[in-house]
Motif scaffolding. Structure first.
Motif, PDB file in Angstrom:
ATOM      1  N   GLN A 111      22.157  -9.381  19.111  1.00  0.00           N
ATOM      2  CA  GLN A 111      21.775  -7.876  19.292  1.00  0.00           C
ATOM      3  C   GLN A 111      20.399  -7.697  18.428  1.00  0.00           C
ATOM      4  O   GLN A 111      19.752  -6.787  19.009  1.00  0.00           O
ATOM      5  N   ARG A 112      20.275  -8.398  17.632  1.00  0.00           N
ATOM      6  CA  ARG A 112      18.857  -8.385  16.952  1.00  0.00           C
ATOM      7  C   ARG A 112      17.505  -8.574  17.763  1.00  0.00           C
ATOM      8  O   ARG A 112      16.655  -8.142  17.837  1.00  0.00           O
ATOM      9  N   ARG A 113      18.140  -9.478  18.812  1.00  0.00           N
ATOM     10  CA  ARG A 113      16.917  -9.926  19.834  1.00  0.00           C
ATOM     11  C   ARG A 113      17.200  -9.247  20.934  1.00  0.00           C
ATOM     12  O   ARG A 113      15.938  -8.691  21.766  1.00  0.00           O
ATOM     13  N   ARG A 114      18.220  -9.082  21.606  1.00  0.00           N
ATOM     14  CA  ARG A 114      18.395  -8.185  22.884  1.00  0.00           C
ATOM     15  C   ARG A 114      19.522  -7.143  22.252  1.00  0.00           C
ATOM     16  O   ARG A 114      20.718  -7.555  22.412  1.00  0.00           O
ATOM     17  N   PRO A 115      19.210  -5.981  21.842  1.00  0.00           N
ATOM     18  CA  PRO A 115      20.276  -4.946  21.822  1.00  0.00           C
ATOM     19  C   PRO A 115      21.505  -4.737  22.806  1.00  0.00           C
ATOM     20  O   PRO A 115      22.659  -4.373  22.292  1.00  0.00           O
ATOM     21  N   ASN A 116      21.254  -5.043  23.987  1.00  0.00           N
ATOM     22  CA  ASN A 116      22.228  -4.491  25.069  1.00  0.00           C
ATOM     23  C   ASN A 116      23.199  -6.039  25.484  1.00  0.00           C
ATOM     24  O   ASN A 116      23.823  -6.005  26.248  1.00  0.00           O
ATOM     25  N   VAL A 117      22.939  -6.819  24.801  1.00  0.00           N
ATOM     26  CA  VAL A 117      23.578  -8.240  24.924  1.00  0.00           C
ATOM     27  C   VAL A 117      25.192  -8.252  24.761  1.00  0.00           C
ATOM     28  O   VAL A 117      25.514  -7.252  23.735  1.00  0.00           O
ATOM     29  N   LYS A 118      25.762  -8.758  25.455  1.00  0.00           N
ATOM     30  CA  LYS A 118      27.603  -8.702  25.416  1.00  0.00           C
ATOM     31  C   LYS A 118      27.908 -10.295  25.244  1.00  0.00           C
ATOM     32  O   LYS A 118      27.329 -11.369  25.499  1.00  0.00           O
TER      33      LYS A 118
ATOM     34  N   ASP B 206      27.408 -13.569  27.324  1.00  0.00           N
ATOM     35  CA  ASP B 206      26.139 -13.717  27.729  1.00  0.00           C
ATOM     36  C   ASP B 206      25.378 -14.836  27.338  1.00  0.00           C
ATOM     37  O   ASP B 206      25.763 -15.492  26.372  1.00  0.00           O
TER      38      ASP B 206
ATOM     39  N   LEU C  35      27.072 -12.405  18.098  1.00  0.00           N
ATOM     40  CA  LEU C  35      26.817 -11.203  18.574  1.00  0.00           C
ATOM     41  C   LEU C  35      25.668 -10.450  17.759  1.00  0.00           C
ATOM     42  O   LEU C  35      24.884  -9.966  18.383  1.00  0.00           O
ATOM     43  N   ALA C  36      26.071 -10.440  16.557  1.00  0.00           N
ATOM     44  CA  ALA C  36      25.098  -9.899  15.834  1.00  0.00           C
ATOM     45  C   ALA C  36      23.890 -10.341  15.636  1.00  0.00           C
ATOM     46  O   ALA C  36      22.846  -9.474  16.036  1.00  0.00           O
TER      47      ALA C  36
ATOM     48  N   VAL D 271      26.649 -16.430  23.859  1.00  0.00           N
ATOM     49  CA  VAL D 271      26.824 -15.278  22.570  1.00  0.00           C
ATOM     50  C   VAL D 271      28.318 -15.302  22.393  1.00  0.00           C
ATOM     51  O   VAL D 271      29.137 -15.003  23.365  1.00  0.00           O
TER      52      VAL D 271
END
Length: 511
Positions: free
Chosen positions: A80-87, A90, A76-77, A62
């Motif tokens: 986050q559609r797949r995993r909201p809390n991703v940074k 990651d 990142l955008a 990411v």
């Protein structure tokens, strides 16, 4: 589970860690996965350590917004559609279906596993043997190529090169061999263990195995010198005054030393008692020759040994072997003379020194011989000796002593005057003559070798100056200081030139 059983079997057979085998398998599966899904993807494989299940997945890193590689990165955008809390930083992990190994993929995987297992095995060998350098090992001859012997040590292979074998020593496949590990190092083709049977410490270690007192530390091996396969000398010292170090190494009826001799193909061994006094140690090292007297030069670590005429050949040994081994053992350069040669040389020295004093001091041969007998070897020593020291010579009083010193000083002044004149004739400049550390005699020697100006001297290297001056040479540090002093005018002229250029620039600006 079958995969885990294979890993266990390989780990046991090669004596390497089970995890290292499994990691090699993971890399092989990973490589096959990339071949199927594309080498540009970050495909990773993992084998479950309990169930043996193979998990294959694609990893996507990411990043903030600028994607450099669409095969391995996502924004990142999007993530986050797949995993909201991703940074940022990651990974998104997409599981992949198990791959069906084709013939080529299986072959590739096998090669990777074999290579990785071999690398792990070599690493294990290196870690095991790197701390065994300096030990004696036993092994079986595995193969012989061009005289070089490959030795199987059980859990590793070692190389015994032809130049590390004793002369006239030949091994065949299956022969047992005992040798000394003198080096273990990493090379391009993997870790290598190098053995030797000619190394001096091989003999020292053999004695340690045969003589319990050496193993226990009561007797210490101080030095070893070998002419492999022919003759050797070993210096031993006992920390317990009640134990004879030589007798302990020889053993009952020579049993201990004979065991070492047998291993070294009949190499003759002289066991020498070590002594803290260098002269005594050198005399012991020249055994079996008898020594009449020694003259030592501590600074040059040279020693002159005088032997009876009938002992000369014994002291030197066949082709100089005895004196060469004694030199290696003691660390001193040994010159051997017979009593007759020493007597003739001493007579010549006395005659030449006496003649020097007769010519320089205008004295008769009786006084000259008395000065030589008292140890004076040059006019300088007489010129700078104390009156009391000279007057103590038998037959001299203070008046004679004072007159001798006066004549010596007058002779040196005349010599300096002659040398100064000779220096001027040779064209050596006054600048060079003004440098500290140069006597008139040294200046003449410089002139005779073409060093006449400060630039000539400045162009020299320290070793060139030392070679020109020979026995009159200063130390290397002093030679460097003299040359730097000669170069000083170069830097002064550079600074002067820079200053002059600055002044011209200032004038031009003003105009």
């Amino acid at each position: 589970m079958e995969l885990l059983q294979v890993a266990d079997a390989v780990a046991r057979e090669k004596n390497i860690d089970r995890d290292e085998v499994l990691e090699a398998m993971e890399q092989a599966i990973q490589k096959a996965g990339r071949s199927k899904y594309g080498h540009e993807h970050d495909i990773r494989a993992r084998i479950d350590r309990k169930s043996g299940e193979i998990q294959l997945a694609r990893f996507m890193e990411v990043v903030e917004d600028a994607v450099e590689n669409e095969a391995t990165q996502v924004t990142l955008a999007y993530a986050q559609r797949r995993r909201p809390n991703v940074k940022v930083g990651d990974f998104l992990v997409d599981p992949l279906p198990p791959i069906d190994f084709g013939r080529i993929a299986a072959q590739t995987a096998k090669q990777v596993i074999v290579q990785k297992v071999r690398d792990a095995e070599r690493k294990r060998q290196f870690n095991e043997y790197k701390d065994r350098q300096g030990e004696i090992v036993n092994g079986l001859v595995k193969r012989v190529e061009y005289g070089n012997v490959t030795v199987d040590l059980g859990r590793a292979e070692a190389i015994l090169r032809r130049d590390e074998l004793l002369p006239r020593e030949h091994f065949k496949n299956g022969d047992r061999v005992r040798a000394y590990i003198y080096d273990v190092r990493e090379e391009s083709r993997g870790p290598q263990i190098f053995l030797s049977r000619t190394h001096p410490l091989f003999m020292a270690k053999l004695f340690e195995q045969e003589v319990p007192e050496i193993y226990d530390g009561i007797i210490e091996i101080k030095a070893v010198a070998r002419d492999p396969g022919s003759r050797a000398k070993i210096a031993v010292h006992s920390k317990d005054s009640s134990i004879d170090p030589v007798g302990a190494c020889v053993g009952m009826r020579g049993s201990r030393v004979q065991a070492v001799v047998g291993e070294l193909q009949g190499e003759k061994i002289d066991i020498i008692p070590w002594n803290g006094d260098n002269a005594t140690f050198v005399v012991n090292a020249l055994a079996p020759a008898e020594v009449a007297k020694v003259v030592m030069d501590e600074e040059g670590r040279r020693i002159e040994v005088v032997v009876p005429d009938d002992q000369l050949s014994l002291a030197i040994g066949r082709r100089g072997q005895n004196v060469r081994l004694a030199t290696q053992l003691t660390g001193w350069d040994i010159d051997i003379l017979t009593e007759q040669e020493e007597s003739e040389r001493r007579s010549e020295e006395i005659r030449s020194r006496s003649q020097l004093f007769i010519d320089a001091l205008d004295v008769d041969d009786v006084i000259a011989h008395l000065l030589v007998a008292e140890g004076f070897s040059s006019v300088e020593e007489i010129a700078y000796a104390e009156i009391e020291e000279l007057s103590e010579i038998e037959g001299f009083d203070e008046d004679v002593a004072a007159e001798l010193r006066e004549r010596a000083l007058h002779f040196l002044d005349q010599l300096d005057t002659q040398m100064a004149e000779r220096r001027r004739q040779l064209g050596v400049t006054d600048d060079v003559a003004g440098l500290t550390g140069f006597s008139p005699a040294i200046l003449v020697k410089l002139g005779e070798n073409g060093v006449k100006t400060m630039d000539d001297l400045a162009d020299l290297a320290a070793d060139e100056l030392l070679e020109i001056l020979g026995k009159d040479a200063p130390t290397e540090d002093e030679a460097n200081e003299i040359i730097m002093a000669a170069r000083a005018h170069w830097y002064e002229s550079e600074n002067g030139g820079a200053a002059a250029a600055g002044a011209e620039d200032g004038e031009a600006a003003a105009s």
